[in-house]
Design an enzyme around this catalytic site. Structure first.
Site, PDB file in Angstrom:
ATOM      1  N   THR A   1       5.576   0.588  -8.161  1.00 14.03           N
ATOM      2  CA  THR A   1       4.354   0.179  -7.465  1.00 14.03           C
ATOM      3  C   THR A   1       4.767  -0.539  -6.180  1.00 14.03           C
ATOM      4  O   THR A   1       4.391  -1.687  -5.938  1.00 14.03           O
ATOM      5  CB  THR A   1       3.491  -0.697  -8.388  1.00 14.03           C
ATOM      6  N   HIS A   2       5.578   0.139  -5.389  1.00  7.26           N
ATOM      7  CA  HIS A   2       6.150  -0.448  -4.178  1.00  7.26           C
ATOM      8  C   HIS A   2       5.795   0.403  -2.965  1.00  7.26           C
ATOM      9  O   HIS A   2       6.660   0.838  -2.214  1.00  7.26           O
ATOM     10  CB  HIS A   2       7.678  -0.579  -4.312  1.00  7.26           C
ATOM     11  N   ASN A   3       4.511   0.647  -2.780  1.00  5.18           N
ATOM     12  CA  ASN A   3       4.032   1.361  -1.593  1.00  5.18           C
ATOM     13  C   ASN A   3       4.096   0.407  -0.400  1.00  5.18           C
ATOM     14  O   ASN A   3       3.592  -0.721  -0.482  1.00  5.18           O
ATOM     15  CB  ASN A   3       2.594   1.818  -1.788  1.00  5.18           C
TER      16      ASN A   3
ATOM     17  N   GLN B   1       9.742   4.213  -2.346  1.00  7.54           N
ATOM     18  CA  GLN B   1      10.968   3.706  -2.970  1.00  7.54           C
ATOM     19  C   GLN B   1      11.649   4.891  -3.630  1.00  7.54           C
ATOM     20  O   GLN B   1      10.974   5.822  -4.095  1.00  7.54           O
ATOM     21  CB  GLN B   1      10.640   2.658  -4.040  1.00  7.54           C
TER      22      GLN B   1
END
Length: 594
Positions: A520-522, A348
Site C-alpha cells: 500500500t505504497h502508492n 514499489q
C-alpha cells in the site's frame, strides 16, 4: 441545490490519518481553529481493535474490514495508453484505509528514514556516474529538500511512535549493530530493538559471514512502556502476529489515534467531522486561492466549509483525485509531457524468497509482529556500485516474521501441488521450518506512468474516477531481479537450509498486475520540488498555483525509494508544518517564487 454554508474556520484539514491529525495537533496548538473532515467512521484503539474480536483473520486480513469501500470510491487501471482502463472492483494490490486513523491503523509499523541520496536522486547519480547515466525514459528528480533539513522532523516522529531500533550512524559516528548506510542521526532510537526469532537470527549470521551488514528492522511496534512527546502512553509489543491489516488493541503498535488523536480531541481549537465525504475544493474567482471544500455530511446533505487555509491530508491517490476534480493545478498530459498533477506516479517493487530448514530448526511463526525483521541495506539506494548494472535504485533485503496466521501463512517448497493431500502434507511439514525473505525495492518514475481522470467511469458521487496508467519500468524489473538474486544467495548461506526459491512481482518480461497484494505504497502524482514545471508543490508542500493549499503524504514523492513511506512522509509533514507556523500563517503568501 445550493450547499449549506458554515462559518469560516482558520484551517480545513481533509483526512484524519497520520498527517491530518498531526496537522491538527500542531496548528491547533499554534492558535489556529482546525476542522478535520474524515470520510470514514469513528473508531478507537481501546474499543475497536481489542482481541479476540480483532484477531479475525477472515474479516480483517481477507475481507478488508478496515479498508476503503470500492463500491463507493475506486479507480480505473491500465498498463499503458493503448489499453482501455477498467474499474478496480475489489481491493488487491494496495489497501487504502478508511475511518479515523486511516491506513495508519492497519500498517505494519516499519519506520524507515530515507537515505540522504534518496532525496537528491538525480543529482546524486549524475554526480557519481555522469550526466548521461539516467536515460530520457526516466523522469526521476530531486525532492528539493535534503536529509539534513528533514532529520530533526524524522527524529521527532520516531519519538511520537516510540520507535524501536539500533542506530548505525549517531552524529557521524558508526555504531556496531545498526545500519551503517543510514544518514547521521541526532539521537538514538527512543527504545531498544525487537527481540528476533531464530529464522531472522540465522539470516543475520549468514549475512555477516558474507561480509554484509545486518541490523534489526526499525519498528513502531514498541518494545517497552513509553510516553511520547504528546503525552501518549504506549505498551510493549506482545508479538501476537496481528499487525498488518489489523488495529492493535494493546497500545503496542503506534497509530494516529493513540499517538495523536487522544492528545488533541478535547482541544478548544479542534473539531473532527466523521462520515464527511469531501467532493471538491472550491476556488476564489481569480483562481489564485482555495476558499473551502464542499462535502456530504453524515446525513447526505451537501455542506460548504469555508477556510483561510486548506490542508490536503487524504491518502496519496485520493489527494491527486481531489485536485483533478477540483481543478487545482495543471493536469499532466503524457502526450506533450506538460502539466504536473498526476505526473510521476510510481509504486514499489516486491520480490520474495522462501527458505526451508530441516527439522532441527523450529521457527514458531505464530510469534510475529509487523516490523519484526533483520535487514541488510547493502543493495538499497546507491549503497552499491551501479556502473555496469543498467539500472538505478535498489531495495532492502529482510528476513521477517510478520505472522503465522492459518489462512494467509501456508509456506510450501517450490514444486508442491496447489491443493490436495500432498499440498496438505507439505503445509503440515513445513509450517514450522520456514524463513520468509522479502526484497522491498524502489520504483522510478517515467513519463508514461501517471494519474488522470477517467473519461468513462464515475464514482458514487458522479465524479470521474481516478485513472491509473502504470507498468513496471524496465529499470525496476532489472533492479528487482538483481537484488532478488542477492537475497537468494544469503538464503542459501543460512544454516540448515534444505531448499530456496524466489518469486518476483516485477519480474523481467512481466507486467504490473493490480490483483495480487503487493504494498500500500502508492506515491507521486502531486510531487514536491523547486520547479513549477515539474512539481505540484514547492519545497514546503505549498501548491505553486494556490498559496493557501498545503499538500501532505506520499503523493509528494517524485519517485519511490526502497523503504516503506511512513517515516519520510511524516518527516515532510513536520517540515511543512514548521514552515506553515513560522513563515506562512503570520504572513500568508507564496513561500517560494515560481
Amino acid at each position: 441545490m445550493t450547499p449549506r454554508t458554515l462559518p469560516k474556520t482558520d484551517v480545513l484539514i481533509i483526512g484524519g490519518g497520520w498527517t491530518g491529525l498531526t496537522a491538527a495537533y500542531e496548528l491547533a496548538h499554534a492558535g489556529q481553529r482546525c476542522v478535520v473532515l474524515e470520510r470514514g467512521k469513528q473508531r478507537h484503539t481501546a474499543t475497536s481493535f481489542g482481541a479476540p474480536e480483532e484477531h479475525d483473520e477472515l474479516k480483517y486480513a481477507h475481507r478488508y474490514e478496515h479498508m476503503v469501500d470500492v463500491k463507493k470510491e475506486t479507480l480505473t487501471f491500465r498498463n499503458n495508453r493503448d489499453q482501455r482502463a477498467l474499474p478496480m472492483r475489489r481491493l488487491g494490490s494496495f489497501l487504502p484505509g478508511s475511518g479515523l486513523g486511516g491506513a495508519g491503523i492497519h500498517w505494519n509499523g516499519q519506520l524507515w528514514r530515507p537515505l540522504p541520496s534518496d532525496l537528491e536522486m538525480r543529482s546524486h547519480y549524475e554526480e557519481r556516474y555522469g550526466k548521461d547515466f539516467i536515460g530520457p525514459e526516466l523522469s526521476i528528480q530531486d525532492w528539493g529538500v535534503t536529509y539534513d533539513e528533514l532529520e530533526p522532523h524524522l527524529d521527532f516522529f520516531e519519538r511520537i511512535c516510540g520507535a524501536a531500533g539500533q542506530a548505525g550512524n549517531l552524529n557521524g559516528d558508526a555504531l556496531a549493530g545498526g545500519n551503517v548506510f543510514e544518514g547521521p542521526r541526532s539521537a538514538d532510537y527512543p527504545n531498544p530493538p525487537m527481540r528476533q526469532p531464530i529464522s531472522n537470527t540465522l539470516f543475520g549470521k549468514a549475512a555477516e559471514r558474507m561480509g554484509l551488514n545486518p541490523f534489526p528492522m526499525p519498528s513502531a511496534n514498541v518494545t517497552k512502556a513509553y510516553v511520547n512527546p504528546y503525552g501518549a502512553q504506549l505498551h510493549p509489543c506482545t508479538y501476537c502476529g496481528f499487525c498488518e491489516r489489523f488495529g492493535c488493541g494493546y497500545y503496542a503498535k503506534a497509530d494516529p489515534i493513540i499517538c495523536v488523536y487522544d492528545r488533541i480531541k478535547d482541544h478548544e481549537n479542534f473539531e473532527i467531522r466523521l462520515n464527511a465525504q469531501v467532493l471538491r475544493i472550491e476556488k476564489s474567482e481569480d483562481g489564485k486561492t482555495a476558499t473551502g471544500a464542499i462535502y456530504l455530511d453524515e446525513n447526505g446533505e451537501e455542506v460548504f466549509q469555508p477556510a483561510d487555509t486548506i490542508c490536503m491530508n487524504a491518502y496519496a491517490l485520493w489527494n491527486v483525485h481531489l485536485m483533478l476534480v477540483s481543478g487545482l493545478g495543471k493536469p499532466y498530459d503524457p502526450e506533450t509531457r506538460t502539466g504536473v498533477v498526476g505526473r510521476n506516479y510510481s509504486y514499489q517493487t516486491v520480490a520474495g524468497v522462501d527458505a526451508f530448514f530441516d527439522d532441527s530448526v523450529k521457527t514458531d511463526p505464530y510469534m510475529g509482529a509487523g516490523a519484526l525483521g533483520v535487514v541488510i541495506d547493502d543493495y538499497n539506494g546507491d549503497n552499491f556500485d551501479h556502473s555496469d548494472l543498467g539500472f538505478v535504485g535498489g531495495g532492502y533485503i529482510a528476513c521477517k516474521q510478520y505472522h503465522g496466521r492459518p489462512i494467509g501463512y501456508q509456506p510450501v517448497p517450490e514444486g508442491t501441488p496447489k491443493w490436495g493431500a500432498e499440498w496438505k502434507r507439505a503445509v503440515r511439514e513445513n509450517y514450522n521450518h520456514h524463513a520468509d525473505l522479502v526484497v522491498h525495492g524502489s520504483s522510478v518514475s517515467t513519463p508514461e506512468n501517471y494519474l488522470d481522470l477517467d473519461p468513462t467511469w464515475t464514482d458514487a458521487y458522479g465524479r470521474p474516477l481516478l485513472r491509473m496508467t502504470f507498468d513496471f519500468p524496465e529499470n525496476d524489473r532489472k533492479m528487482s531481479d538483481y537484488v532478488m538474486q542477492r537475497a537468494m544467495e544469503v538464503a542459501r548461506e543460512m544454516d540448515n537450509v534444505t531448499s530456496v526459491s524466489g518469486s518476483n512481482n516485477a519480474a523481467i518480461d512481466s507486467h504490473y498486475d493490480i490483483v495480487p497484494y503487493q504494498t500500500t505504497h502508492n506515491v507521486g502524482g502531486a510531487v514536491i520540488g523547486t520547479d513549477p514545471e515539474t512539481s505540484v508543490v514547492n519545497r514546503y508542500g505549498q501548491m505553486w498555483d494556490h498559496h493557501n493549499v498545503f499538500v501532505f503524504g506520499a503523493c509528494l514523492f517524485p519517485q519511490n525509494l526502497g523503504y516503506n513511506p511512513t517515516g519520510p512522509l511524516m518527516g515532510l509533514a513536520y517540515w511543512t508544518l514548521e514552515h506553515m507556523k513560522r513563515d506562512y500563517l503570520p504572513n500568508p503568501g507564496p513561500l517560494m517564487d515560481a
